[in-house]
Design an enzyme around this catalytic site. Structure first.
Site, mmCIF file in Angstrom:
data_model
loop_
_atom_site.group_PDB
_atom_site.id
_atom_site.type_symbol
_atom_site.label_atom_id
_atom_site.label_comp_id
_atom_site.label_asym_id
_atom_site.label_seq_id
_atom_site.Cartn_x
_atom_site.Cartn_y
_atom_site.Cartn_z
ATOM 1 N N LYS A 120 8.740 3.343 5.380
ATOM 2 C CA LYS A 120 8.973 2.013 4.822
ATOM 3 C C LYS A 120 10.431 1.835 4.403
ATOM 4 C CE LYS A 120 4.333 0.832 3.158
ATOM 5 N NZ LYS A 120 3.581 1.948 3.746
ATOM 6 N N GLU A 204 10.287 -2.087 -5.579
ATOM 7 C CA GLU A 204 10.679 -3.463 -5.317
ATOM 8 C C GLU A 204 10.039 -4.371 -6.358
ATOM 9 O OE1 GLU A 204 9.379 -3.605 -1.302
ATOM 10 O OE2 GLU A 204 7.343 -4.207 -1.795
ATOM 11 N N ARG A 296 0.748 -1.393 16.272
ATOM 12 C CA ARG A 296 -0.543 -1.166 16.933
ATOM 13 C C ARG A 296 -1.321 -2.472 16.925
ATOM 14 N NH1 ARG A 296 -3.592 -1.574 12.406
ATOM 15 N NH2 ARG A 296 -2.832 -0.625 10.492
#
Length: 664
Positions: A120, A204, A296
């Site tokens: 990430k 965050e 995916r």
């Protein structure tokens, strides 16, 4: 085009996604190979395949996650492509790399694209360079507590700490002040390390009431990328989705277009090929922020298929064959609205705890207009603790959002399972909640509406009445035509009202009932509950339409042993119903005393050859914490005993052979 089209496809997955991929591939003339664990030996996807290979024991780590066994199965059957589905190895760079090394096409993006989005932190740095908005925060490599403190000051509170390497809510903590920071970091690192083998964290700003909006993208191998509109996946429990819909409601068209274009830039930044999803957090006012990219096929891809008319698995295969995307972005159209509910074997009243068991009865609503069922199970199958508890997906389409919503509620009411607890009742409550109906969605929807979502569809006395009606109808259908099967209250002597005993869950009750006519009855529960009157008419598939307390309810049922599975409205439950008078009728009609219900023999008060008086208690049974005495119907002789104290016996089992005296 590549040198040749795919001829044999190995599906490296299980359950509903394996079935879904095989059906499209087989319709394209492609031979399909299944791989299965010992726990899935008889599963529907194994039967659907053209060939199947056992790859290990039940544990996924010893079967579905074994790259070497999957590749060995592909080589054994000459597979020239592997489709990983979602979950398991779908975002595994090792599988993608080894497929490329062995000349097997991986139905997914290049390993480099998977790797780029696997972290990430690294992904957010890359996406920022592509001009995609990010939530303010820190994604750096310095993981010292001092650096986290400094960055927390810059980011502000509340703040979200989460694992860089994973998802599903693991390694995630909300921090609302500096005094909570150190403990939250330590806990998140422990959980991230245990779940993903990597304790790297990012932080965050925590958005209090965002929506989870994602964009479906598709890229070919010739450099062309498109977005296939968006989906809202805000309704979640434990950070996992249960309802998805497309398009996302209430988003201004200009913002929708900007979000789609940003998603395409994400794919371009990593050289993406195939189907993928870019997930955003969306705030009121039109602000959206990149969250992650799933490299995916998504669980919720059917809602996109229903609004676009495209088969995403077909286009995954076409792209792997080297075909180019034939559409221009402005030529793609979104038609109507689609919704999907994930059907989980879990107990919403017990913190959504997964449940196991056997599917003694399964009926899926396959024949309803504009309803699609992507299922991975069959009647008689065991639901084990080894894998994700999602059994199926129910997807509906409508000309508008409310039509799709109402169709989904109706379809879930016809999804019948006996043997395991499902979440369908809970999902229907969400769908009926006024804020959901109005499109007022956030990722905290379930927590915000927790009290309202706990309200059951039926009061206890209504469940009792519906349980009685299902039992009465089931008993009638199994009876022999004659005066005893008449559906009225005519009786020679004795009261018009009869009684039965019920157990629903762990609650026992006694119910008095009186047949008014063949399709109407009056019932009185024990205690101070008011009397209920209900009437009914035949409905589809052997069900009934019941008038109960001023509303219409669809009632269906199934039997397993002595238990009844009830399916009323969107609610299901299991009931035991016993009728003490059944034994008297059986005794009067023939020379056998039979058990009126499943139970245990607790006393035998006679012996073979005994001559007994009428009303003499011969055998005493216990069922549902109540005692039931089987009495001599007349003066006579006990010819034979077929039970002993402590025996467990089934309903209808002969316990005593009895011979009445000729003049009795």
């Amino acid at each position: 085009m590549t040198e040749h089209a795919i001829r044999t496809l190995l599906v490296a997955n299980r359950g509903e996604i394996a079935l879904r991929v095989m059906r499209t591939a087989q319709s394209m003339g492609i031979r399909c190979i299944a791989v299965y664990s010992e726990a899935d030996r008889t599963a529907p996807f194994v039967r659907q395949a053209d060939a199947a290979v056992a790859i290990g024991p039940a544990a996924a780590a010893e079967s579905y996650l074994k790259v070497d066994r999957i590749l060995a199965a592909a080589r054994e059957h000459g597979a020239d492509a592997i489709h990983p589905g979602y979950g398991f190895l779908s975002e595994n760079t090792a599988l993608a790399e080894q497929c490329q090394a062995e000349g097997i096409r991986f139905i997914g993006p290049p390993a480099s694209a998977i790797a780029a989005m696997g972290s990430k932190s690294a992904a957010k740095a890359l996406i920022a360079e592509a001009g995609v908005p990010l939530v303010p925060g820190y994604h750096g490599d310095d993981q010292s507590l001092a650096r986290f403190r400094d960055e927390a000051e810059n980011t502000g509170f509340p703040m979200l700490i989460k694992a860089s390497a994973g998802g599903g809510g693991k390694g995630m903590r909300v921090v609302r002040g500096m005094d909570e920071l150190e403990e939250a970091i330590a806990a998140a690192q422990r959980e991230a390390s245990a779940s993903f083998g990597d304790d790297h964290l990012l932080m965050e700003r925590y958005l209090e009431n965002p929506r989870h909006v994602e964009v479906q993208v598709m890229f070919d191998s010739h450099g062309k990328g498109l977005y296939l509109f968006d989906r809202d996946c805000s309704v979640q429990r434990r950070h996992q989705k249960i309802i998805e819909e497309a398009p996302a409601p209430g988003i201004p068209e200009a913002i929708r277009k900007s979000m789609g274009e940003a998603a395409v830039r994400c794919g371009e930044a990593i050289g993406y090929i195939g189907a993928g999803t870019v997930e955003f957090l969306y705030e009121p006012g039109g602000y959206f922020y990149f969250m992650e990219m799933n490299t995916r096929l998504q669980v919720e891809h059917p809602v996109t298929e229903l609004i676009t008319g495209l088969d995403l698995v077909e286009w995954q295969i076409r792209i792997a064959n080297g075909e180019a995307l034939p559409w221009a972005q402005d030529r793609l159209a979104c038609r109507g609205h689609a919704m999907e509910a994930r059907v989980y074997a879990e107990d919403p009243d017990n913190d959504f705890l997964p449940v196991t068991g056997r599917l003694h009865h399964l009926r899926e609503p396959m024949d309803l207009p504009h309803v699609r069922i992507d299922s991975g199970v069959a009647e008689g199958q065991d639901i084990t603790p080894w894998y994700d508890p999602m059994l199926a997906k129910v997807i509906t389409w409508g000309e508008d959002r409310d039509t799709a919503r109402q169709r989904l509620i109706d379809a879930l009411a016809r999804y019948e399972v006996m043997g395991v607890t499902l979440n369908t009742d809970f999902v229907a409550r969400v769908l009926r909640e006024p804020d959901f109906a109005n499109g007022e969605l956030t990722t905290h929807f379930i927590e915000t509406h927790a009290e309202a979502l706990r309200t059951p569809e039926f009061a206890p006395e209504e469940q009792q009445a519906l349980s009685w009606l299902a039992w009465q109808q089931a008993a009638r259908s199994e009876g022999v035509p004659g005066p005893w099967s008449m559906q009225d209250s005519f009786r020679l002597g004795g009261p018009r009202q009869q009684r039965c005993e019920l157990r629903i869950g762990d609650q026992d009750s006694t119910l008095g009932y009186e047949m008014i006519n063949a399709r109407r009855a009056r019932l009185q529960a024990d205690g101070d509950s008011p009397a209920l009157t209900l009437s009914w008419q035949p409905a589809d598939h052997g069900a009934l339409t019941v008038q109960l307390n001023g509303r219409r309810v669809r009632l269906a049922w199934a039997s397993h042993g002595e238990k009844l599975g009830l399916f009323a409205g969107n609610t299901s439950w299991t009931a035991l119903v016993n009728h003490p008078e059944e034994q008297v009728q059986d005794a009067d009609s023939d020379a056998h005393l039979t058990a009126p219900m499943h139970g245990r023999v607790i006393a035998v008060n006679c012996a073979e050859g005994d001559t007994v008086e009428p009303g003499k208690s011969l055998v005493v049974m216990e069922a549902m914490k109540m005692e039931h005495s089987l009495k001599a119907p007349a003066k006579g002789r006990v010819v034979a005993l077929h039970c002993a104290e402590g025996d467990s016996v089934g309903a209808g089992q002969v316990l005593v052979d009895f011979e009445a005296e000729e003049d009795a």
